[in-house]
Design an enzyme around this catalytic site. Structure first.
Site, PDB file in Angstrom:
ATOM      1  N   CYS A 126      30.030  23.150 -35.905  1.00  0.00           N
ATOM      2  CA  CYS A 126      31.201  23.063 -35.003  1.00  0.00           C
ATOM      3  C   CYS A 126      32.488  22.472 -35.760  1.00  0.00           C
ATOM      4  CB  CYS A 126      31.106  22.052 -33.867  1.00  0.00           C
ATOM      5  SG  CYS A 126      29.676  22.577 -32.740  1.00  0.00           S
TER       6      CYS A 126
ATOM      7  N   HIS B  43      37.351  19.817 -31.151  1.00  0.00           N
ATOM      8  CA  HIS B  43      36.237  20.716 -30.807  1.00  0.00           C
ATOM      9  C   HIS B  43      35.704  20.664 -29.318  1.00  0.00           C
ATOM     10  CE1 HIS B  43      32.358  22.443 -30.961  1.00  0.00           C
ATOM     11  NE2 HIS B  43      31.899  21.432 -30.940  1.00  0.00           N
TER      12      HIS B  43
ATOM     13  N   ASN C  41      30.713  24.881 -25.251  1.00  0.00           N
ATOM     14  CA  ASN C  41      30.856  24.726 -26.443  1.00  0.00           C
ATOM     15  C   ASN C  41      30.518  25.970 -27.262  1.00  0.00           C
ATOM     16  OD1 ASN C  41      30.385  23.939 -29.458  1.00  0.00           O
ATOM     17  ND2 ASN C  41      29.202  22.023 -28.723  1.00  0.00           N
TER      18      ASN C  41
HETATM   19  N1  ACO Z   1      20.749  18.649 -15.884  1.00  0.00           N
HETATM   20  C1  ACO Z   1      20.130  17.485 -15.155  1.00  0.00           C
HETATM   21  N2  ACO Z   1      19.898  16.447 -15.933  1.00  0.00           N
HETATM   22  C2  ACO Z   1      19.756  16.310 -17.019  1.00  0.00           C
HETATM   23  C3  ACO Z   1      20.210  17.469 -18.044  1.00  0.00           C
HETATM   24  C4  ACO Z   1      20.775  18.530 -17.286  1.00  0.00           C
HETATM   25  N3  ACO Z   1      21.203  19.835 -17.962  1.00  0.00           N
HETATM   26  N4  ACO Z   1      20.309  17.092 -19.401  1.00  0.00           N
HETATM   27  C5  ACO Z   1      19.750  15.786 -19.416  1.00  0.00           C
HETATM   28  N5  ACO Z   1      19.647  15.356 -17.933  1.00  0.00           N
HETATM   29  C6  ACO Z   1      19.057  14.002 -17.461  1.00  0.00           C
HETATM   30  C7  ACO Z   1      18.267  13.410 -18.787  1.00  0.00           C
HETATM   31  O1  ACO Z   1      16.995  13.836 -18.932  1.00  0.00           O
HETATM   32  C8  ACO Z   1      18.451  11.912 -18.317  1.00  0.00           C
HETATM   33  O2  ACO Z   1      17.159  11.712 -17.373  1.00  0.00           O
HETATM   34  P1  ACO Z   1      16.756  10.345 -17.392  1.00  0.00           P
HETATM   35  O3  ACO Z   1      17.685   9.174 -17.296  1.00  0.00           O
HETATM   36  O4  ACO Z   1      15.815  10.333 -16.043  1.00  0.00           O
HETATM   37  O5  ACO Z   1      15.974  10.107 -18.711  1.00  0.00           O
HETATM   38  C9  ACO Z   1      19.719  11.857 -17.884  1.00  0.00           C
HETATM   39  O6  ACO Z   1      20.205  13.240 -17.601  1.00  0.00           O
HETATM   40  C10 ACO Z   1      20.838  11.447 -18.675  1.00  0.00           C
HETATM   41  O7  ACO Z   1      20.743  11.990 -19.963  1.00  0.00           O
HETATM   42  P2  ACO Z   1      21.607  11.616 -21.222  1.00  0.00           P
HETATM   43  O8  ACO Z   1      21.259  12.394 -22.617  1.00  0.00           O
HETATM   44  O9  ACO Z   1      21.675  10.186 -21.152  1.00  0.00           O
HETATM   45  O10 ACO Z   1      23.066  12.271 -20.685  1.00  0.00           O
HETATM   46  P3  ACO Z   1      24.595  12.136 -21.450  1.00  0.00           P
HETATM   47  O11 ACO Z   1      25.270  11.495 -20.237  1.00  0.00           O
HETATM   48  O12 ACO Z   1      24.575  11.429 -23.090  1.00  0.00           O
HETATM   49  O13 ACO Z   1      24.814  13.565 -21.622  1.00  0.00           O
HETATM   50  C11 ACO Z   1      25.323  15.169 -23.354  1.00  0.00           C
HETATM   51  C12 ACO Z   1      24.193  14.301 -22.477  1.00  0.00           C
HETATM   52  C13 ACO Z   1      26.279  15.779 -22.254  1.00  0.00           C
HETATM   53  C14 ACO Z   1      24.381  16.059 -24.343  1.00  0.00           C
HETATM   54  C15 ACO Z   1      26.006  14.241 -24.122  1.00  0.00           C
HETATM   55  O14 ACO Z   1      25.131  13.309 -24.825  1.00  0.00           O
HETATM   56  C16 ACO Z   1      26.986  14.921 -25.104  1.00  0.00           C
HETATM   57  O15 ACO Z   1      27.921  15.501 -25.080  1.00  0.00           O
HETATM   58  N6  ACO Z   1      26.478  14.778 -26.644  1.00  0.00           N
HETATM   59  C17 ACO Z   1      27.362  15.093 -27.661  1.00  0.00           C
HETATM   60  C18 ACO Z   1      27.093  16.672 -27.797  1.00  0.00           C
HETATM   61  C19 ACO Z   1      27.892  17.313 -28.958  1.00  0.00           C
HETATM   62  O16 ACO Z   1      29.121  16.927 -29.107  1.00  0.00           O
HETATM   63  N7  ACO Z   1      27.668  18.198 -29.657  1.00  0.00           N
HETATM   64  C20 ACO Z   1      28.588  18.862 -30.543  1.00  0.00           C
HETATM   65  C21 ACO Z   1      28.175  19.288 -31.507  1.00  0.00           C
HETATM   66  S1  ACO Z   1      27.276  20.662 -31.347  1.00  0.00           S
HETATM   67  C22 ACO Z   1      27.277  21.501 -32.784  1.00  0.00           C
HETATM   68  O17 ACO Z   1      27.621  20.971 -33.791  1.00  0.00           O
HETATM   69  C23 ACO Z   1      26.406  23.117 -32.978  1.00  0.00           C
END
Ligand code: ACO
Length: 338
Positions: free
Chosen positions: A114, A257, A287
Site C-alpha cells: 500500500c 492511503h 482498500n
Molecule cells: N464482520 C463482523 N465482525 C467482524 C468482522 C467482520 N467482517 N471482522 C472481524 N470481526 C469481529 C472480530 O472477530 C472481533 O470479534 P470478537 O470481539 O468477538 O473477537 C470483533 O469484530 C472486533 O475485531 P477487531 O479486529 O478488534 O476489529 P477492529 O475494530 O480492530 O477492526 C480492522 C478491524 C478494520 C481490520 C482494523 O483493525 C483495521 O483497519 N486495521 C488496519 C488495516 C490496514 O490499515 N491495512 C493497511 C494495509 S493493507 C496493505 O498493505 C496491503
C-alpha cells in the site's frame, strides 16, 4: 538543490464494473453492512472478473492520464508500476508499455504494497530531478481480490480492485511539485501483513528437492496494523511538515492511503485538519492497495476539488511494513499550472 523539479500534470483511473456491496459479502462470510461501515467506512468495492487481468485495467488508467496530460505514449521515458498483484512476476509494467505503444519508455514494477504508489512517485521524481528523464507515468494498480481468503471475514471485507496513474514531468526547480518526502521500512514487523510463498516441495532429482512456486492468501493482524498506522503516519507527516517549514493549516488536502476511515480521521485530528479537507473514497472502493492514492487524487482532480497550485500532504502505509509521506503541489495539465 536539484537542477530540475517534478511537476504533477495529469491523472487517470480505471476500476472494474462489478460492484460488491457489504450486504452481498454477508452471503459468503459472517458479517454485516453495519459492522463494515462503522469499523472501516467501506460500503462497497469493485472486483475484477477472472477475464479481467491487471494489465488492461492499468492500461486504461494510463491512457486516461496520458490524455489528461495531453501527451502521446511515445513521449514517455519511464513507466513505473506499483503493484503487489502482478499478472507476471517478471513484471507487468512492460505489458502496459506494450499495450500503450510507449516504445521509448523503460517500464518496470515496484513492490511496496500500500506504500507502493508513493514510493514509485518519489522514485520517478529522482529520475526527473536529476535530468536523466523528462516524462514519466507512475501507476498504482492492484487486484487483491485474487489474493484474499474469501472465507476470512477479517480481511476479505477490506479490499477492492483498481488502477490509477499520474503523469509527471521535469520542470524548473522552483516549480517542483515534490516539496519533500520520507520513506520508511520495518521488516522486523513483516509478519503483521503478508502475501507469502507457500511451502510445497517436490523432488526434482534424486537428492535434489525444490519448492513449487505459489502464494498463500493475504494474512493480516488488523489490530497491529491499525496501531502501526495511527502511530507512524502522524510521525512521518510531522517530520515532513517540519522539514519543509509547512504549517498543517497551509495544506489544502490530506491524501492518505485509503485503508480505514478511522485511520484518516485519527490522522486529521492529530493535525487539527478539518475533515472536509481529508480526501476519502473508501465508501466506494475499499482498500485498493497501491491504487488508493492516485485513484483518490484523480477523482478529486476531475471533480474540481483539487485545483492547480493546491498543496497536498500524502502518506502511504502498509505491508513490509512500509510507510512514507510526500508533500506535493498539483500543477495540472500544462498551461493550467499557476
Ligand atoms: N464482520 C463482523 N465482525 C467482524 C468482522 C467482520 N467482517 N471482522 C472481524 N470481526 C469481529 C472480530 O472477530 C472481533 O470479534 P470478537 O470481539 O468477538 O473477537 C470483533 O469484530 C472486533 O475485531 P477487531 O479486529 O478488534 O476489529 P477492529 O475494530 O480492530 O477492526 C480492522 C478491524 C478494520 C481490520 C482494523 O483493525 C483495521 O483497519 N486495521 C488496519 C488495516 C490496514 O490499515 N491495512 C493497511 C494495509 S493493507 C496493505 O498493505 C496491503
Amino acid at each position: 538543490m536539484s537542477t530540475y523539479g517534478m511537476a504533477l500534470v495529469g491523472s487517470g483511473s480505471a476500476v472494474p464494473a462489478a460492484r460488491v456491496s457489504n450486504t452481498r459479502l454477508s452471503e459468503r462470510v459472517d458479517t454485516n453492512d453495519d459492522w463494515i461501515r462503522s469499523r472501516t467506512g467501506i460500503a462497497e468495492r469493485r472486483i475484477c472478473s477472472p477475464d479481467e487481468p491487471l494489465t488492461p485495467l492499468a492500461t486504461r488508467a494510463a491512457e486516461a492520464a496520458l490524455a489528461h496530460a495531453g501527451w502521446a505514449a511515445e513521449d514517455l521515458d519511464l513507466i513505473l508500476m506499483a503493484t503487489s498483484s502482478p499478472d507476471d512476476l517478471f513484471g507487468t509494467a512492460p505489458r502496459v508499455q506494450g499495450a500503450l505503444g510507449a516504445k521509448n519508455a523503460v517500464a518496470f514494477d515496484l513492490t511496496a504494497a500500500c506504500s507502493g504508489f508513493l514510493f514509485a512517485l518519489i522514485t520517478a521524481g529522482q529520475y526527473l530531478r536529476s535530468g536523466a528523464m523528462r516524462r514519466a507515468l507512475v501507476i498504482g494498480a492492484d487486484q487483491l481480490s485474487r489474493w484474499v481468503d474469501w472465507d476470512d471475514r477479517t480481511t476479505c471485507v477490506l479490499f477492492g480492485d483498481g488502477a490509477a496513474a499520474v503523469a509527471v514531468e521535469a520542470c524548473p526547480a522552483d516549480a517542483d511539485g515534490l516539496l519533500g518526502f520520507r520513506m520508511r521500512s520495518d521488516g522486523s514487523r513483516n509478519g503483521c501483513l503478508t502475501l507469502a510463498q507457500t511451502e510445497t516441495h517436490h523432488s526434482v532429482l534424486s537428492g535434489v528437492d525444490a519448492q513449487i512456486g505459489g502464494f498463500a492468501p493475504l494474512r493480516m493482524n488488523g489490530q497491529e496494523v491499525y496501531k502501526f498506522a495511527v502511530r507512524e503516519v502522524p510521525a512521518v507527516l510531522k517530520e515532513l511538515l517540519e522539514s519543509t517549514g509547512t504549517e498543517a493549516s497551509a495544506l489544502n488536502w490530506l491524501l492518505l492511503h485509503q485503508a480505514n476511515q478511522r485511520i484518516l480521521d485519527a490522522v486529521a485530528d492529530r493535525f487539527a485538519i478539518p475533515h472536509e479537507r481529508v480526501l476519502s473514497n473508501l465508501a466506494s472502493y475499499g482498500n485498493t492497495s497501491a491504487a488508493t492514492i492516485p485513484l483518490m487524487l484523480d477523482e478529486a482532480v476531475k471533480d474540481g476539488r483539487i485545483q492547480p497550485g493546491d498543496l497536498i500532504a500524502s502518506s502511504g502505509f502498509g505491508a513490509g511494513l512500509s510507510w512514507g509521506g510526500a508533500l506535493l503541489r498539483w500543477s495540472g495539465p500544462q498551461g493550467a499550472a499557476t
